[in-house]
Structure formats: C-alpha cells, structure tokens
Motif scaffolding. Structure first.
Motif, PDB file in Angstrom:
ATOM      1  N   GLU A 178       4.346   7.068   3.666  1.00  0.00           N
ATOM      2  CA  GLU A 178       4.195   6.069   2.609  1.00  0.00           C
ATOM      3  C   GLU A 178       4.692   4.727   3.112  1.00  0.00           C
ATOM      4  N   GLY A 196       8.145   1.132  -0.126  1.00  0.00           N
ATOM      5  CA  GLY A 196       8.416   1.308  -1.554  1.00  0.00           C
ATOM      6  C   GLY A 196       7.184   1.647  -2.363  1.00  0.00           C
ATOM      7  N   MET A 197       6.138   2.138  -1.711  1.00  0.00           N
ATOM      8  CA  MET A 197       4.912   2.495  -2.430  1.00  0.00           C
ATOM      9  C   MET A 197       4.263   3.703  -1.770  1.00  0.00           C
ATOM     10  N   ASN A 198       3.635   4.534  -2.583  1.00  0.00           N
ATOM     11  CA  ASN A 198       2.854   5.659  -2.061  1.00  0.00           C
ATOM     12  C   ASN A 198       1.487   5.136  -1.626  1.00  0.00           C
ATOM     13  N   THR A 217       3.757   6.224 -10.584  1.00  0.00           N
ATOM     14  CA  THR A 217       2.429   5.614 -10.526  1.00  0.00           C
ATOM     15  C   THR A 217       1.471   6.560  -9.802  1.00  0.00           C
TER      16      THR A 217
END
Ligand SMILES: *Cc1c(COP(=O)(O)O)cnc(C)c1O
Length: 366
Positions: free
Chosen positions: A241, A244-246, A270
């Motif tokens: 990832e 801080g985001m998938n 999310t």
C-alpha cells in the motif's frame, strides 16, 4: 474488544477564548488540511490503577508533558482518522465510526496500549462535535476531520507498557482534497525500504509506521512523484500500500483487485466500503496479491485500465503513473478513469446524505 452498552458522559469545560464568529467564517471559507483546530478537544485519561476515567471536553491547547514521557522515547502511540459531514438539513454525521473504533482497539492492543470501548470512542466524537458544531464546514466536499489518538503519557524511561495513557480527539476543518478537479498522482514504487514487515506493526495505525515512511517519501519527491507505494518486505515483488492509503487495480473488464489485508497492510475503512459498493454494483472483486511485474505488463497491454489509492482524507486518488528504479509507466489516459470517478461520487454522495445509505454506514453526531 470490550464493549459497554451505555456510554459515560463527558464533562464540558468550555473555552473562554473561542475564535470569534467572523474569524471562524474566514477560516472555514478556505481551510487547509490540518492547519486549523477547533476551539475544544475531547479527552480521557487511563491509568493502570483506575482504568479509563475523567471523560471531558476542554479548551484546545498545548499539552504539558514531562520530558521523560514514554511516547517521546518509545513511540507507544496509535491514532485514527475520520470525518464529520454536514448534511443539507444542518445535521452532522460521521461514517462507520464502529469500524474505526474496532481498528483503534486492535491498534492499541498491538502497541500494548489499553483498549478504549467503542461506546467511549463514538461518544468522544459526539461530545466534541456537539460543542464545536459551528466548525463543521458546509461547502462542497468540505468536512471536519476528526483525529482521535492515544499515547503513553507516563514519565518513565524504562522499557515496558506505560501505566498512564492519554486519549484525545482533536478536529480540523478540511476543504475539498482536490481543488480544481481530481488530479491523478504519480507514485514512486520503493524497492529498498519498507513501511512494514511480517509480524510488525503494519496493520496498526501507529505513528511509527508513518515515521518509517518519511525517508522513502523523500525519494519519491526526488523522482517527481507525489507518493510512495511499498512492496512486501519478504519478496519485494507484490504491492502492499501507500504510506497512508490502500491501493486498487481496475481491469479493462471491470474486475477490481486489491492486496488482501495482512499483518503488513492497514485495513482501510474506505477500502472495505469501496469493495462493498463495487460488489453491490455487480463488479467482480478480488482480494489477491498484485504482482508488480504483472501489473506493469498489464498497464502496458491495456488489460489494466485504472489504478487508484483510497483512504479517508482523499477518498479516492487516481494513480496516473508508476515510477521505479527501472520503469516509468503511464496508466491509460493518465488516470482519473470512469470507474474510479463514479465510485468516488457514489461514496461521497452517501457520506454527504445525497444518496440512500443502504448499508447503514452513517452515524449522527449532531
Ligand atoms: C489510515 C490508513 C489507510 C486508510 O484507511 P481509511 O480507514 O480508509 O482512512 C490506509 N493505509 C494506512 C497505512 C493508513 O494509515
């Protein structure tokens, strides 16, 4: 996690130096992420002897910490991030707070911090937003970002789980993540450094993971990239990832793939919401390893049509370009593909109360 059915209420100690109405209105007109705080913060103290106690909402302000405070030395800290959305009728809602509460409890357990009950977590958000409701911006795609966090506040240099811990929630008005339209980002695929490893803290939302991602992030900047995508530490062949985001990959046939959650990948709210919406819409959704070499070939052949990152702050960010030490590929049309944009619109429509909340994801705060 431990659950309590009824919450204990927060004592409110109102600030006597609130930002005046006209100044607040000016700040809310064009908020910049994370730069402005509301007038108050919610807080609960924990000690090994007394457990969680002293639930309060107090004036926002600097903390006074002993220099031997354990978090400053050993980074025993976890946090969360979610948003409060103003609806057209003036009510204020948040999105799936139970999922954030459960993740916060899992993160705390991994960092040997005490679990906070879901009822306390959700009530702390409600109590703060009730007092600072005037800070929830009403402009398009604006929201009040909520940042719950917990840290070892015991003054002790020995290495063991702290016996005193503070939990706080602060809030910051945020504007549309993308001003002037959604802009695809360029991603640096990092081979040398990792943010997480097997058995590590990658699945916990802790500050230490972010600290580990900062140096590779600067390598991304050196290559004109906006963000970094990390590979698995063991084989360095599959995508994990961003910092801080998938990440998700859309096939030309509408199939969507994303790396399965593991002890090295954060379980994004999310991410899970997007997977549910895609499944509802009849898309084939596969949680399976995304092999970098295959992905690059599939982007080149057109088999992969869109790539995007997802997380609370930006909701969904199209990825237009992937750069590594021996490749530089551009996704079809440079990103911002139709599926990315339509799911993004569907999710934000639910959050802002413009579309039916079939899954019961919204929770009223004020
Ligand atoms: C917070 C975070 C995400 C996104 O999670 P959301 O619940 O969707 O906001 C993804 N990866 C990491 C490492 C994170 O810290």
């Amino acid at each position: 996690m431990s659950t309590t059915t009824s919450h204990q209420s927060f004592a409110v100690h109102p600030s006597d130096h609130c930002v005046p109405d006209d100044e607040r209105a000016a700040l809310l007109a064009a908020p910049r992420f994370g730069t402005v705080s509301t007038d108050h913060m919610a807080r609960i103290t924990w000690t090994a002897a007394d457990g969680w106690h002293d639930r309060r909402v107090e004036p926002y302000g600097p903390l006074s910490l002993d220099p031997a405070c354990a978090v400053l030395h050993y980074a025993q800290e976890v946090f969360e991030g979610l948003k409060a959305y103003a609806h057209a009728d003036g009510s204020v809602w948040t999105f799936r707070p139970g999922a954030n509460a459960a993740r916060f409890a899992r993160s705390a357990t991994r960092l040997a911090l005490p679990e906070l009950a879901e009822a306390d977590f959700v009530e702390s958000l409600r109590a703060l937003v009730a007092v600072d409701k005037a800070w929830v911006p009403t402009g398009e795609e604006m929201s009040l970002y909520l940042r719950p966090f917990m840290f070892a506040s015991e003054a002790f240099l020995g290495v063991r789980p702290a016996q005193q811990v503070d939990y706080l929630v602060i809030a910051s008005p945020v504007g549309a993540y993308f001003t002037g339209g959604v802009r695809p980002v360029s991603i640096w695929v990092e081979r040398g450094y990792h943010r997480a490893g097997p058995g590590g803290t990658g699945a916990a939302k802790c500050g230490g993971n972010y600290a580990a991602s900062l140096l590779p992030q600067t390598f991304g900047y050196d290559h004109d990239c906006d963000q970094v995508c990390f590979l698995d530490a063991r084989t360095k062949t599959v995508l994990e990832e961003l910092g801080g985001m998938n990440v998700m990959v859309v096939g030309a046939d509408g199939t969507v793939r994303t790396p399965p959650v593991s002890d090295a990948i954060l379980q994004g709210v999310t991410r899970s919401s997007i997977l549910a919406l895609l499944t509802d819409a009849g898309h084939e959704v596969r949680e399976e390893p995304v092999v970098l070499a295959e992905l690059l070939a599939q982007i080149a052949s057109g088999e992969v049509a869109e790539v995007f990152a997802c997380g609370t702050a930006a909701v969904m960010t199209p990825i237009g370009r992937l750069v590594g030490d021996d490749f530089d590929v551009t996704v079809a049309d440079g990103g911002a593909g139709p599926l990315t944009m339509s799911v993004r619109a569907e999710l934000t429509d639910i959050q802002y109360g413009r579309r039916l909340d079939r899954h019961g994801w919204l929770h009223r705060l004020a």
